[in-house]
Scaffold this active site. Structure first.
Site, PDB file in Angstrom:
ATOM      1  N   SER A 277       0.863  -1.133  -0.025  1.00  0.00           N
ATOM      2  CA  SER A 277      -0.063   0.095  -0.053  1.00  0.00           C
ATOM      3  C   SER A 277       0.806   1.230   0.128  1.00  0.00           C
ATOM      4  O   SER A 277       1.991   1.329  -0.814  1.00  0.00           O
ATOM      5  CB  SER A 277      -0.771   0.090   1.086  1.00  0.00           C
ATOM      6  OG  SER A 277      -2.096   0.779   0.904  1.00  0.00           O
ATOM      7  N   HIS A 418      -7.636  -5.801  -0.252  1.00  0.00           N
ATOM      8  CA  HIS A 418      -6.279  -4.956  -0.248  1.00  0.00           C
ATOM      9  C   HIS A 418      -5.674  -5.509   1.026  1.00  0.00           C
ATOM     10  O   HIS A 418      -5.952  -5.046   2.386  1.00  0.00           O
ATOM     11  CB  HIS A 418      -6.924  -3.724   0.091  1.00  0.00           C
ATOM     12  CG  HIS A 418      -5.783  -2.593   0.361  1.00  0.00           C
ATOM     13  ND1 HIS A 418      -4.800  -2.346  -0.733  1.00  0.00           N
ATOM     14  CD2 HIS A 418      -5.347  -1.719   1.184  1.00  0.00           C
ATOM     15  CE1 HIS A 418      -3.967  -1.395  -0.342  1.00  0.00           C
ATOM     16  NE2 HIS A 418      -4.343  -1.211   0.720  1.00  0.00           N
TER      17      HIS A 418
HETATM   18  C1  GTR Z   1      -5.279   4.589   1.166  1.00  0.00           C
HETATM   19  C2  GTR Z   1      -4.733   5.315   0.261  1.00  0.00           C
HETATM   20  C3  GTR Z   1      -3.938   4.241  -0.682  1.00  0.00           C
HETATM   21  C4  GTR Z   1      -3.205   3.480   0.083  1.00  0.00           C
HETATM   22  C5  GTR Z   1      -3.865   2.929   1.531  1.00  0.00           C
HETATM   23  C6  GTR Z   1      -2.676   2.517   2.444  1.00  0.00           C
HETATM   24  O1  GTR Z   1      -6.041   5.268   2.269  1.00  0.00           O
HETATM   25  O2  GTR Z   1      -5.921   6.014  -0.537  1.00  0.00           O
HETATM   26  O3  GTR Z   1      -3.214   5.218  -1.485  1.00  0.00           O
HETATM   27  O4  GTR Z   1      -1.746   3.717   0.269  1.00  0.00           O
HETATM   28  O5  GTR Z   1      -4.289   3.962   2.115  1.00  0.00           O
HETATM   29  O6  GTR Z   1      -1.724   2.759   2.417  1.00  0.00           O
HETATM   30  O7  GTR Z   1      -3.032   1.582   3.074  1.00  0.00           O
END
Ligand code: GTR
Length: 683
Positions: A277, A418
């Site tokens: 992420s 995710h």
């Molecule tokens: C989210 C962000 C993403 C990603 C994620 C993370 O909120 O929008 O780009 O980086 O966080 O790091 O979990």
């Protein structure tokens, strides 16, 4: 609130830790009016800048021209427009002693744990970062995976010897972080992201450090970040190319590498940098800036990571730079809504990894990160590898889920959401085997990724999760009828457990031997069971995998310290990573991936079995390895019948066995129980 982060349904499927990250987004997000595109047909047409172009616009045609002219130019373009100018190297020293301890990890993995506090710089205000490393005991000159973490080293693994993070940590009550401090309760809460035992089994070292040591991840984190010690401005109007948090995390990774390369346990030419992420964005930048990283891995890094900014799909430059104004350099925000004018795109960053091995991983339900855009970023970076006579991905066709593709650039899109899972790590290890170590990876089982959907713990509602394709339903909507067809008694006759609509209730006995035995047998399988424990007899029951290994069901709510006989344990093998048990009278849920041990012709185990299990939204066993059964209470020893003897003989001969639901004197209730055999080895 409609926040456009993900759909409400998808949000329900997120693990607690990810939900906590979302909370941060919502608190700081200002782009509530923006509409996000998730329709491939509405993605604009665009042309990408040439990632091989030099300052005069001409593309490099030789590795030499790339190295001397085009690459430095492209790196400068990325620094000036996206992440900010690189931060200088500083001397790194160990504060106090390097602590080395021999530890026994789950599954009897003999390991050494190393912990060291590094000072990054020579000033009194230079920051320190705590590095945690695990290695197979006795390892020398081994490859190493370095990956920053989100909640402190202690959240990465339940090992009680890990030092707690000291600084500010984002609140995450599900992960045991309250009042912005790491607590004992947070130990192991992010272990699903860091499968140490598996990776040690692959011969690698695992290194990690908390990203907040270098830059606390808040819009106002700059003042407490490493930037102050590097003489950078921490407030006021910042220059357009002033580095932000991502550049600082990349700098932290390089400073940790400065120390890692001095350790005899590590092969300094084989250190891979991995990130998930936002930390995947940082890992890519670290890999671009620091060519000592021998392999670079981005897991679901999305916008500002591997995904092309020109693709208007999922998260946008506008959204990311308003939600996280501290991540990039100020220039990046000026491209919001005019991404086509960016003089680079994220494929440029990926190309800067060439000719080293690169791995890009996506997840199919992670639309926010634009999985296809991450793949297309890797496709567009390919010319950089071609310059060196190498193949990058070698395909422009987006693969099906759980089908890794590629050559020097590897790629997969995993089933699920995710997060960073053992499946992903195993693919990174495969890539390292092929491209860093010059060896074939172990034969992969090729099973789909295991990413069960369980509601977060606080929802405390029954699921139920519909059985996937290929699943054998043992307890279905008509519990009495489905169970009567799916199970036998211990003697091979009809069962006497009670059906009440979709619920099957144990008929308890004093002998604790009225188990029921599935007619279906399997070798490896995903197993799903919802259950409710009763107060009687401590709610004792269990799922006997092949009749030999018990995933414990027990009234263990709030028990601390939790043991290898509590709910979530593989009975007598390993206690749960966290105590995820709910109180008696509430529906709970197990999802288990069971990889059976393999035996040779004489019945001896030649390859241990493995189990990963989720309980009520928490991972409780993570790729735990196990060998011969240890429980004295298996059905083959207690209340044994001729029928069971035959089952056990067949199990030893074929590797296939049934699932038992256990009677242990308590009227446990079961619903929605199914088995999905893996690898076709089932009947
Ligand atoms: C989210 C962000 C993403 C990603 C994620 C993370 O909120 O929008 O780009 O980086 O966080 O790091 O979990």
């Amino acid at each position: 609130m409609q926040h456009g982060f993900r759909t409400a349904a998808a949000a329900l499927a997120l693990p607690a830790a990810a939900l906590a990250l979302m909370a941060i987004v919502n608190l700081s997000g200002h782009a509530a009016d923006e509409v996000f595109n998730y329709d491939e047909a509405k993605v604009r047409h665009f042309t990408l800048p040439d990632p091989l172009a030099g300052p005069d616009g001409a593309a490099a045609t030789t590795p030499e021209a790339w190295r001397t002219t085009a690459r430095p130019h492209q790196l400068a373009v990325v620094e000036a427009n996206v992440y900010g100018r690189r931060l200088p190297a500083v001397p790194v020293s160990v504060v106090g002693d390097v602590e080395r301890a021999d530890v026994m990890l789950a599954g009897d993995v003999a390991a050494t744990r190393i912990q060291a506090r590094l000072r990054l710089g020579t000033l009194e205000r230079s920051p320190t970062t705590d590095v945690l490393l695990y290695l197979p005991r006795g390892a020398r000159a081994a490859p190493c995976f370095l990956c920053l973490n989100f909640r402190g080293n202690q959240a990465q693994h339940p090992d009680p010897g890990i030092h707690l993070a000291r600084g500010w940590v984002a609140n995450d009550p599900q992960a045991g972080i309250t009042d912005n401090r790491a607590t004992e309760a947070s130990r192991g809460s992010w272990n699903q992201e860091w499968p140490v035992e598996t990776m040690l089994g692959r011969g690698s070292l695992m290194a990690t450090a908390y990203y907040g040591d270098a830059f606390p991840d808040r819009p106002d984190g700059r003042a407490e970040s490493a930037l102050a010690s590097l003489g950078r401005p921490v407030g006021g109007q910042l220059p357009p190319d002033e580095p932000g948090a991502i550049a600082t995390w990349a700098w932290q990774l390089s400073r940790i590498l400065d120390w890692l390369v001095t350790l005899p346990e590590i092969d300094k030419s084989k250190v891979a940098v991995v990130g998930h992420s936002r930390l995947g964005k940082a890992a890519l930048l670290a890999g671009a800036l620091d060519e000592r990283f021998a392999m670079v891995v981005s897991n679901e890094s999305g916008c500002g990571g591997a995904a092309l900014s020109r693709r208007n799909y999922g998260e946008s430059v506008k959204r990311i730079t308003t939600s996280f104004p501290h991540w990039f350099c100020p220039a990046f925000a000026t491209f919001a809504g005019r991404e086509t004018e960016l003089p680079c795109d994220q494929h440029t960053l990926l190309a800067l990894v060439a000719p080293r091995p690169l791995y890009v991983a996506s997840a199919i339900d992670d639309s926010w990160a634009d999985p296809r855009g991450e793949f297309l970023g890797a496709v567009a970076a390919e010319p950089a590898w071609k310059l060196f006579g190498r193949r990058g991905l070698g395909t422009a066709e987006w693969p099906a889920p759980d089908m890794p593709v590629g050559d020097t650039i590897g790629y997969h899109v995993r089933t699920g959401r995710h997060e960073l899972l053992a499946y992903d790590w195993e693919r990174f290890a495969d890539h390292a085997d092929r491209h860093l170590l010059g060896r074939a990876p172990p034969p992969t089982v090729g099973y789909p990724a295991f990413a069960p959907v369980q509601k977060p713990l606080q929802a405390q509602k029954p699921l139920p999760v519909p059985p996937p394709a290929g699943a054998i339903v043992l307890v279905g909507a008509d519990a009495a009828a489905t169970a009567a067809a799916a199970f036998t008694s211990m003697a091979g006759g009809p069962i006497d457990w009670r059906g009440e609509q979709d619920v099957l209730v144990v008929t308890p006995t004093e002998q604790h031997a009225n188990h029921i035995v599935s007619k279906a047998v399997f070798r490896d399988a995903d197993i799903h069971a919802e259950f409710m424990v009763a107060p009687e007899a401590k709610g004792n029951s269990g799922l006997y995998l092949h009749g030999h290994y018990e995933m414990q069901i027990y009234d263990s709510f709030g028990v601390s310290p939790v043991t290898d006989q509590d709910e979530g344990s593989l009975y007598r093998f390993a206690k749960p990573i966290v105590n995820a048990a709910l109180p008696a009278g509430e529906w709970q849920v197990y999802d288990i991936r069971f990889i059976a041990p393999r035996r040779n012709a004489s019945g001896a185990i030649e390859r241990p079995g493995r189990v990963t299990a989720w309980l009520n939204g928490r991972i409780v066993q993570n790729e735990l390895t196990f060998t011969e059964p240890r429980s004295p209470y298996t059905p083959y020893k207690h209340g044994v019948t001729e029928h069971l003897r035959a089952i056990e003989r067949r199990l030893l001969a074929t590797g296939e066995g049934p699932l038992f639901l256990q009677d242990h004197g308590s009227p446990t209730r079961f619903r929605n129980v199914w088995i999905r055999p893996l690898g076709g080895g089932s009947r």
